[in-house]
Design a protein around this motif. Structure first.
Motif, PDB file in Angstrom:
ATOM      1  N   VAL A  79      62.345  47.147  12.150  1.00 15.69           N
ATOM      2  CA  VAL A  79      62.086  46.296  10.804  1.00 15.69           C
ATOM      3  C   VAL A  79      61.870  44.927  11.137  1.00 15.69           C
ATOM      4  N   ALA A  80      60.821  44.514  10.358  1.00 17.52           N
ATOM      5  CA  ALA A  80      60.179  43.080  10.606  1.00 17.52           C
ATOM      6  C   ALA A  80      60.447  42.161   9.202  1.00 17.52           C
ATOM      7  N   LEU A  81      60.559  40.877   9.687  1.00 19.15           N
ATOM      8  CA  LEU A  81      60.525  40.043   8.637  1.00 19.15           C
ATOM      9  C   LEU A  81      59.415  38.894   8.703  1.00 19.15           C
ATOM     10  N   GLN A  82      58.422  39.066   8.052  1.00 17.40           N
ATOM     11  CA  GLN A  82      57.473  37.991   8.226  1.00 17.40           C
ATOM     12  C   GLN A  82      57.762  37.008   7.157  1.00 17.40           C
ATOM     13  N   MET A  83      57.846  35.633   7.757  1.00 18.05           N
ATOM     14  CA  MET A  83      58.292  34.419   7.103  1.00 18.05           C
ATOM     15  C   MET A  83      57.193  33.240   7.200  1.00 18.05           C
ATOM     16  N   ASN A  84      57.006  32.786   6.054  1.00 19.67           N
ATOM     17  CA  ASN A  84      55.554  32.117   5.813  1.00 19.67           C
ATOM     18  C   ASN A  84      55.903  30.796   5.286  1.00 19.67           C
ATOM     19  N   SER A  85      55.325  29.445   5.565  1.00 17.64           N
ATOM     20  CA  SER A  85      55.613  28.378   4.765  1.00 17.64           C
ATOM     21  C   SER A  85      57.034  27.877   4.983  1.00 17.64           C
ATOM     22  N   LEU A  86      57.407  27.953   6.202  1.00 13.39           N
ATOM     23  CA  LEU A  86      58.967  27.820   6.270  1.00 13.39           C
ATOM     24  C   LEU A  86      59.317  26.496   6.163  1.00 13.39           C
ATOM     25  N   LYS A  87      60.568  26.258   5.699  1.00  9.90           N
ATOM     26  CA  LYS A  87      60.977  24.879   5.146  1.00  9.90           C
ATOM     27  C   LYS A  87      62.411  24.541   5.791  1.00  9.90           C
ATOM     28  N   PRO A  88      62.713  23.430   6.220  1.00  9.40           N
ATOM     29  CA  PRO A  88      63.934  23.159   7.059  1.00  9.40           C
ATOM     30  C   PRO A  88      65.196  23.886   6.187  1.00  9.40           C
ATOM     31  N   GLU A  89      65.148  24.176   4.777  1.00 11.23           N
ATOM     32  CA  GLU A  89      66.290  24.789   4.414  1.00 11.23           C
ATOM     33  C   GLU A  89      66.179  26.420   4.955  1.00 11.23           C
ATOM     34  N   ASP A  90      65.402  26.622   5.448  1.00  8.95           N
ATOM     35  CA  ASP A  90      65.320  27.948   5.880  1.00  8.95           C
ATOM     36  C   ASP A  90      65.983  28.110   7.437  1.00  8.95           C
ATOM     37  N   THR A  91      66.445  27.185   8.054  1.00  4.24           N
ATOM     38  CA  THR A  91      67.075  27.085   9.379  1.00  4.24           C
ATOM     39  C   THR A  91      68.488  27.717   8.986  1.00  4.24           C
ATOM     40  N   ALA A  92      68.772  28.653   9.738  1.00  3.63           N
ATOM     41  CA  ALA A  92      69.910  29.698   9.987  1.00  3.63           C
ATOM     42  C   ALA A  92      69.985  30.625  10.934  1.00  3.63           C
ATOM     43  N   VAL A  93      70.811  31.249  11.141  1.00  4.30           N
ATOM     44  CA  VAL A  93      71.070  32.433  11.957  1.00  4.30           C
ATOM     45  C   VAL A  93      70.531  33.805  11.149  1.00  4.30           C
ATOM     46  N   TYR A  94      69.482  34.326  11.494  1.00  6.79           N
ATOM     47  CA  TYR A  94      69.035  35.482  10.846  1.00  6.79           C
ATOM     48  C   TYR A  94      69.582  37.096  11.272  1.00  6.79           C
ATOM     49  N   TYR A  95      70.373  37.817  10.491  1.00  9.16           N
ATOM     50  CA  TYR A  95      71.073  38.931  10.891  1.00  9.16           C
ATOM     51  C   TYR A  95      70.084  40.293  10.222  1.00  9.16           C
ATOM     52  N   CYS A  96      70.090  41.132  11.081  1.00  9.31           N
ATOM     53  CA  CYS A  96      69.499  42.625  10.507  1.00  9.31           C
ATOM     54  C   CYS A  96      70.753  43.172  10.241  1.00  9.31           C
ATOM     55  N   ALA A  97      70.710  44.131   9.026  1.00  9.13           N
ATOM     56  CA  ALA A  97      71.732  44.883   8.879  1.00  9.13           C
ATOM     57  C   ALA A  97      71.439  46.363   8.279  1.00  9.13           C
ATOM     58  N   ALA A  98      72.134  47.415   8.442  1.00  6.00           N
ATOM     59  CA  ALA A  98      71.636  48.663   8.019  1.00  6.00           C
ATOM     60  C   ALA A  98      72.931  49.205   7.225  1.00  6.00           C
ATOM     61  N   ARG A  99      72.402  49.874   6.193  1.00  6.07           N
ATOM     62  CA  ARG A  99      73.291  50.576   5.328  1.00  6.07           C
ATOM     63  C   ARG A  99      72.884  52.059   5.157  1.00  6.07           C
ATOM     64  N   GLU A 100      73.895  52.702   5.191  1.00  6.31           N
ATOM     65  CA  GLU A 100      73.872  54.212   5.410  1.00  6.31           C
ATOM     66  C   GLU A 100      72.874  54.600   4.077  1.00  6.31           C
ATOM     67  N   ARG A 101      72.177  55.686   4.070  1.00 10.55           N
ATOM     68  CA  ARG A 101      71.272  56.080   2.984  1.00 10.55           C
ATOM     69  C   ARG A 101      71.623  56.610   1.961  1.00 10.55           C
ATOM     70  N   ARG A 102      72.534  55.860   1.185  1.00  8.47           N
ATOM     71  CA  ARG A 102      73.112  56.403  -0.091  1.00  8.47           C
ATOM     72  C   ARG A 102      72.624  55.202  -1.136  1.00  8.47           C
TER      73      ARG A 102
END
Length: 125
Positions: A79-102
């Motif tokens: 899974v990919a996350l393309q991020m454009n026009s990044l801002k200082p407020e986008d600073t964070a730890v980014y987490y990938c998560a999965a949810r059972e298909r329901r």
């Protein structure tokens, strides 16, 4: 069960772009809805984007809408996350998560079953 590993984080300047990737192992990723969340120091975990198991449904958080795109490749279990026009407020730890298909894709952290360790994104002004 699925294991998730994020990559692609780093230090960038405001206005730059960054592409995060999440590799899933274990059960095939097509069994899951997938999401991206982020957490800055002292703040709650925030919804960024989600995508349904087939890729047909997507959702974005208000703070990133129009600047990010989520996509998935079930053949590669990524899974990919393309991020454009990044801002200082986008600073964070980014987490990938999965949810059972329901049910539908969800935007709350509590609705996700599995999490990666996170990747740091720092945007300088």
């Amino acid at each position: 069960q699925v294991q998730l590993v994020e990559s692609g984080g780093g230090l960038v300047q405001a206005g730059d772009s960054l592409r995060l990737s999440c590799a899933a192992s274990g059960r095939t990723s097509s069994t899951y809805h997938m999401g991206w969340f982020r957490q800055a120091p002292g703040k709650e975990r925030e919804f960024v984007a989600a995508i349904g198991w087939s890729g047909g449904n997507v959702a974005y958080g208000d703070s990133v809408k129009g600047r990010v795109t989520i996509s998935r490749d079930n053949a590669k279990n990524t899974v990919a996350l393309q991020m454009n026009s990044l801002k200082p407020e986008d600073t964070a730890v980014y987490y990938c998560a999965a949810r059972e298909r329901r049910g539908p894709i969800m935007t709350r952290p509590v609705d996700y079953d599995y999490w990666g360790q996170g990747t740091q994104v720092t945007v300088s002004s």
